[in-house]
Design a protein around this motif. Structure first.
Motif: not given
Length: 131
Positions: A46-51, A19-22, A28-35
């Motif tokens: 949502e990201l903070a709560r999923s973490r 979930l946090p990765g999603r 931030v988008g896929q490219s920033a996530q994979m960087g």
């Protein structure tokens, strides 16, 4: 049956790990996530709560797994252990959407149901302490 519940709890863990990765990819988008992720913005709600929901699961999961495995090893897979394991699973499944949506007091009640489940699983193991 207890082994099946263990696998379902581990499946829940996998869902919560992804979930946090999603949510990060949405933010931030896929490219920033994979960087290298050096200059990421503050996490979205949502990201903070999923973490935090994942961290919360990781607090009780080792206790549940230990008690569940001890129940199998000592042959304590009776109705009380199974009820406890089911309560833990249902409590944790309910906890996730409650945490993600910020639903109080439901999040705390779901957490309490999971803790009660662990306590029920411990009861049949108590006599084995003195063996």
């Amino acid at each position: 049956m207890l082994l099946l519940i263990i696998f379902l709890v581990l499946l829940l863990l996998l869902v919560q790990v992804f979930l946090p990765g999603r949510y990060l990819a949405e933010q931030v988008g896929q490219s920033a996530q994979m960087g290298p992720r050096d200059d990421l913005p503050e996490p979205s709600t949502e990201l903070a709560r999923s973490r935090r929901a994942l961290a919360n699961l990781q607090e009780t999961l080792p206790i549940f797994l230990t008690v569940a495995i001890l129940s199998i090893v000592f042959g304590e897979e009776g109705w009380l252990s199974l009820l406890g394991a089911c309560l833990y699973l249902f409590g944790r499944v309910a906890h996730l959407p409650c945490y993600l949506k910020g639903l109080t007091p439901w999040r705390s009640l779901a957490f309490l149901v999971a803790l009660i489940g662990i306590a029920l699983m411990i009861i049949p193991l108590v006599p084995h302490i003195w063996r």
